[in-house]
Design a protein around this motif. Sequence first.
Motif, short mmCIF file in Angstrom:
data_model
loop_
_atom_site.label_atom_id
_atom_site.label_comp_id
_atom_site.label_asym_id
_atom_site.label_seq_id
_atom_site.Cartn_x
_atom_site.Cartn_y
_atom_site.Cartn_z
N ARG A 10 0.96 -1.38 0.16
CA ARG A 10 -0.10 0.03 0.18
C ARG A 10 0.75 1.16 0.02
NH1 ARG A 10 -5.33 -1.08 1.11
NH2 ARG A 10 -5.87 -3.03 1.48
N HIS A 12 0.57 5.67 0.10
CA HIS A 12 -0.49 6.94 0.32
C HIS A 12 0.52 7.99 -0.05
CE1 HIS A 12 -2.77 4.20 2.76
NE2 HIS A 12 -3.89 5.06 2.56
N TYR A 13 -0.40 8.80 -0.88
CA TYR A 13 0.04 10.13 -1.38
C TYR A 13 -0.67 11.14 -0.41
CZ TYR A 13 2.64 8.08 -5.17
OH TYR A 13 3.66 7.26 -5.96
N GLU A 17 -4.85 6.95 -1.37
CA GLU A 17 -4.09 5.67 -1.32
C GLU A 17 -3.85 5.37 -2.90
OE1 GLU A 17 -4.06 1.99 1.12
OE2 GLU A 17 -5.71 1.81 -0.28
N HIS A 20 -3.56 -0.38 -3.67
CA HIS A 20 -4.33 -0.77 -2.64
C HIS A 20 -4.08 -2.34 -2.50
CE1 HIS A 20 -6.53 2.78 -3.44
NE2 HIS A 20 -6.69 2.25 -4.72
N SER A 56 2.98 2.21 2.88
CA SER A 56 2.36 2.50 4.12
C SER A 56 1.52 1.11 4.64
CB SER A 56 1.05 3.52 3.99
OG SER A 56 0.27 2.92 2.78
#
Length: 213
Positions: A10, A12-13, A17, A20, A56
């Motif tokens: 995963r 994230h920015y 996300e 996924h 993440s």
Amino acid sequence: MSTIALRHARVHYGPLEALHGVTLTAPGPGLTVLLGRNGSGRTTVLHALAGTVALSGGAVVWDGTDVTGVPAHQRARRGLCLVPERRAVFGSLTVRENLGLTSARLGPALDAYPQLRPLLERRAGTLSGGEQRMLAVSRALLARARVVLVDEPVQGMSPEVAARTYELLSGLDACVVIAEQRLPPVLRGRPAVVYELRRGAVVFAGEAGELTR
């Protein structure tokens, strides 16, 4: 021989996300193709493998070892080479200087792309888009890396040079992962692992021949 993989990755920015829980494996030596439109997550996968974006969740596994916490520069020292879509060359340096940062032996790069020979004393920032891609890929060829990650390797190249580039990348004794919007016709008859991504998730995994049927 080298294999690199994502396990339930995963990314994230900020609050968004981008990946996924992506799981995929790129075996080597051999070619793996990541397909997807802009925003699909294919570029993020390359950067996650290289360590230039942080996960993440999930893991990056290289030859059976979890390298999730290994910084990008250490992955590079261990034999990983990333050729991003943008800023892949040093524009203020000449072609010769760009190649010299990777190896003192320029012959293999110039044999791969003879078009670069008359451009050796030109600053890389003055080259056309296709010429810059040739320079970027030739640096990857000189690196003799165990894992080579290339985002849109043939952008701006003529069809003949593009076909040559795919041939060069396919022939490397390395784990090679390229990101493309569509499966290049020249690769349809070659052995290649293909993953198609859509909105940060894998929607197809198989051989190139399966995708075209």
